[in-house]
Design an enzyme around this catalytic site. Structure first.
Site, PDB file in Angstrom:
ATOM      1  N   LYS A  38       9.115  -4.059  -5.724  1.00  0.00           N
ATOM      2  CA  LYS A  38       8.197  -4.871  -4.926  1.00  0.00           C
ATOM      3  C   LYS A  38       8.184  -6.289  -5.498  1.00  0.00           C
ATOM      4  CE  LYS A  38       4.809  -1.265  -3.738  1.00  0.00           C
ATOM      5  NZ  LYS A  38       5.010  -1.183  -2.278  1.00  0.00           N
ATOM      6  N   ARG A  97       6.140   9.718   0.133  1.00  0.00           N
ATOM      7  CA  ARG A  97       6.549  10.849   0.983  1.00  0.00           C
ATOM      8  C   ARG A  97       7.404  11.838   0.212  1.00  0.00           C
ATOM      9  NH1 ARG A  97       9.133   6.776   5.221  1.00  0.00           N
ATOM     10  NH2 ARG A  97       7.453   5.528   4.318  1.00  0.00           N
TER      11      ARG A  97
HETATM   12  N1  BES Z   1       2.174   2.517  -1.911  1.00  0.00           N
HETATM   13  C1  BES Z   1       2.902   1.878  -0.866  1.00  0.00           C
HETATM   14  C2  BES Z   1       2.040   1.629   0.390  1.00  0.00           C
HETATM   15  C3  BES Z   1       0.892   0.673   0.195  1.00  0.00           C
HETATM   16  C4  BES Z   1       1.056  -0.669   0.478  1.00  0.00           C
HETATM   17  C5  BES Z   1      -0.340   1.126  -0.223  1.00  0.00           C
HETATM   18  C6  BES Z   1      -0.004  -1.546   0.301  1.00  0.00           C
HETATM   19  C7  BES Z   1      -1.400   0.254  -0.389  1.00  0.00           C
HETATM   20  C8  BES Z   1      -1.231  -1.091  -0.118  1.00  0.00           C
HETATM   21  C9  BES Z   1       4.088   2.748  -0.453  1.00  0.00           C
HETATM   22  O1  BES Z   1       4.646   3.504  -1.469  1.00  0.00           O
HETATM   23  C10 BES Z   1       5.150   1.841   0.041  1.00  0.00           C
HETATM   24  O2  BES Z   1       5.645   1.079  -0.739  1.00  0.00           O
HETATM   25  N2  BES Z   1       5.517   1.970   1.316  1.00  0.00           N
HETATM   26  C11 BES Z   1       6.527   1.173   1.915  1.00  0.00           C
HETATM   27  C12 BES Z   1       7.434   2.073   2.718  1.00  0.00           C
HETATM   28  C13 BES Z   1       8.674   1.411   3.208  1.00  0.00           C
HETATM   29  C14 BES Z   1       9.585   1.048   2.040  1.00  0.00           C
HETATM   30  C15 BES Z   1       9.390   2.356   4.166  1.00  0.00           C
HETATM   31  C16 BES Z   1       5.841   0.148   2.799  1.00  0.00           C
HETATM   32  O3  BES Z   1       4.850   0.483   3.437  1.00  0.00           O
HETATM   33  O4  BES Z   1       6.278  -1.004   2.801  1.00  0.00           O
HETATM   34 MN    MN Z   2       6.062   2.429  -2.623  1.00  0.00          MN
END
Ligand code: BES
Ligand code: MN
Ligand code: ZN
Length: 515
Positions: free
Chosen positions: A289, A363
């Site tokens: 990230k 997931r």
């Molecule tokens: N933990 C994150 C989702 C999240 C984002 C929770 C902001 C709380 C605040 C999750 O693991 C994630 O990174 N999801 C990605 C999925 C994508 C790579 C398909 C997302 O939502 O960008």
């Molecule tokens: Mn994530």
């Protein structure tokens, strides 16, 4: 936590730092602009029945979240009156009863405004036991503060890092000897204490809360409350073939864990499984990230915290339902041993997953835990997860999305959430989005179309739920962590989202009112 009592004392003679009363926006034709809510009659009388006018002079409007402080009338032992806004006064057909959530929010706002005080009396408009419970919850949740990491934060005498939470609250208008009122206080106390514990876990920085320490906390709490706790460590996970949890945890110096909490009640004839995403820190892994997106990622274990809190609360309340809680714990970090985009994982269910994005890790850990939960064929499985940014785009940061493989079950969950004052919204699982996760190499990929990303994640999870089992998925990515200022009974930081909905679902299942 704030100590709660039910009191029959009259407001004037009460020794306290403040008396909390409610004010509401009046219906202009009926009662003028501002009304003093029932429960505050003694205070109003001491102002010669002119309290509404006095408060209006001070600028009060009765709006939700509003706090107006004024000196207590002569003859009162408490020096201060705190008038808190309840929003609109009840409609004519409500028989003067205020909405439970309005009471909960107002009590929370007042409790927060009284930080630093020792004792406050709450003279809010409580009618039935439900109202007593709502005010009690509002006080206990609103008074919450996380100060474990502030220098001398535990020392109430040292005010330099903020004021200590309100120490004591007396609820007026409730009946101390009434069975239902007492039960309402007990319920509010158990639920709020466990919810606040979930908030503590969420707020604890990830250098202190890792899968191992989370599992240890769960084990200790389980012992205390008669819950059986089993912890699978890396070795046990490898032996069992939990490729999803192991894959996500492989980049971290802190190994993953799968924690199973078993609460049984001899009078139960239904079995629920709660599954929580417990990423103690989500850096994104090799699909790292960027800065600006990782500062609050200690919150990524909020689903597991909610499941943990709900199971312990159910045990404390002795609910007549069997509940298995599954905490899928891992830290998602990049390193030489981390899972790579392109790797294929063999999951606990036997399915293979091509990891296209290591940031879609929730997931993967949930898939293994859902399959593990399915092996016991519970009557229903509910998973809770901070799963997708897409759900925040869709619903904002105060509403969680509810997906399910059964429309009636999905509606029941949205209704249960509404009952306890949690905002949620039903979301679909459109079959056509499944194709986007087709992988040339494995059975499925962990990413699909970008549009509808929250639903894509839900469709992925669905593949790991045992045949014929009723299942719902709560994506709490928005409401789990409050980055803004506090509001109602919700503090900044970890909120404890979904705890009260899960407890309510357990209650409804116990009483046979849910499927
Ligand atoms: N933990 C994150 C989702 C999240 C984002 C929770 C902001 C709380 C605040 C999750 O693991 C994630 O990174 N999801 C990605 C999925 C994508 C790579 C398909 C997302 O939502 O960008
Ligand atoms: Mn994530
Ligand atoms: Zn995550």
């Amino acid at each position: 936590m704030t100590a709660l009592t039910l009191s029959t004392a009259a407001a004037p003679g009460l020794r306290a730092d403040a008396i909390v009363i409610g004010v509401a926006k009046g219906t202009a034709s009926r009662s003028g602009n501002l009304v003093v809510a029932p429960g505050a009659e003694a205070v109003d009388k001491a102002y010669d029945g002119k309290l509404a006018g006095v408060l209006e002079t001070l600028g009060a409007s009765g709006a939700e979240g509003e706090v107006t402080k004024l000196p207590a009338p002569a003859g009162f032992k408490a020096p201060l009156v705190v008038a808190v806004g309840l929003g609109a006064e009840p409609e004519d057909d409500k028989d003067g009863a205020y909405d439970g959530e309005a009471l909960r929010k107002a009590a929370g706002v007042a409790a927060r405004a009284l930080a630093g005080s020792k004792k406050a009396a709450f003279a809010l408009p409580v009618g039935d036991a439900g109202d007593v419970g709502a005010v009690a919850e509002g006080v206990l949740l609103g008074a919450y503060a996380f100060d474990a990491y502030k220098a001398n934060g535990k020392d109430a005498k040292d005010k330099k890092n903020g004021k200590a939470p309100l120490a004591e609250a007396a609820l007026l208008g409730g009946k101390p000897r009434d069975k239902e009122h007492k039960a309402a206080i007990e319920r509010a106390t158990a639920v709020s204490e466990e919810l606040n514990r979930a908030r503590d876990l969420i707020n604890t920085p990830p250098n202190d809360l890792n899968p191992e320490s989370f599992a240890a906390i769960a084990s200790a709490a389980g012992k205390e409350h008669g819950i059986k706790v089993q912890v699978l460590d890396e070795k046990a996970l490898a032996k069992g073939g939990y490729g999803g949890i192991l894959g996500v945890g492989s980049g971290s110096a802190s190994g993953p864990r799968l924690v199973k909490l078993t609460y049984t009640n001899s009078k139960a004839d239904k079995h629920l499984a709660f599954v929580g995403k417990g990423i103690t820190y989500d850096s994104g892994g090799i699909s790292l990230k960027p800065a600006g997106h990782n500062e609050t990622m200690k919150c990524d274990m909020s689903g597991a915290a909610a499941v943990f809190a709900a199971v312990v609360a159910a045990a404390r309340l002795g609910l007549e339902v069997n509940i298995t809680g599954w905490l899928a714990l891992a830290e998602n970090m990049p390193s030489g041993s981390a899972v790579r985009p392109g790797d294929v994982l063999r999951m606990y269910s036997g399915k293979t997953v091509e990891v296209l994005n290591t940031d879609a890790e929730g997931r993967l850990v949930l898939a293994d835990a859902l399959w593990a939960a399915s092996q016991e064929t519970p009557d229903a499985i509910i998973d809770v997860a901070t799963l997708t940014g897409a759900m925040i785009l869709a619903l904002g940061n105060r509403t969680f999305g509810v997906m399910a493989n059964d429309d009636a079950f999905r509606s029941a969950i949205v209704e249960a959430a509404e009952e306890v004052g949690e905002a949620s919204w039903p979301m679909p699982l459109p079959e056509h989005l499944r194709k986007g996760m087709d992988s040339p190499t494995a059975d499925i990929a962990n990413m699909g179309e970008r549009m509808g990303g929250g639903l894509v994640a839900g469709l992925f999870l669905k593949e790991f739920v045992g045949e014929g089992i009723t299942w719902a998925h709560l994506d709490i990515a928005g409401p789990a962590f409050n980055e803004g200022g506090p509001f109602g009974y919700t503090p900044k930081g970890g909120t404890g989202s979904a705890v009260r909905t899960l407890v309510r679902l357990a209650e409804l299942t116990a009483s046979g009112d849910l499927g």
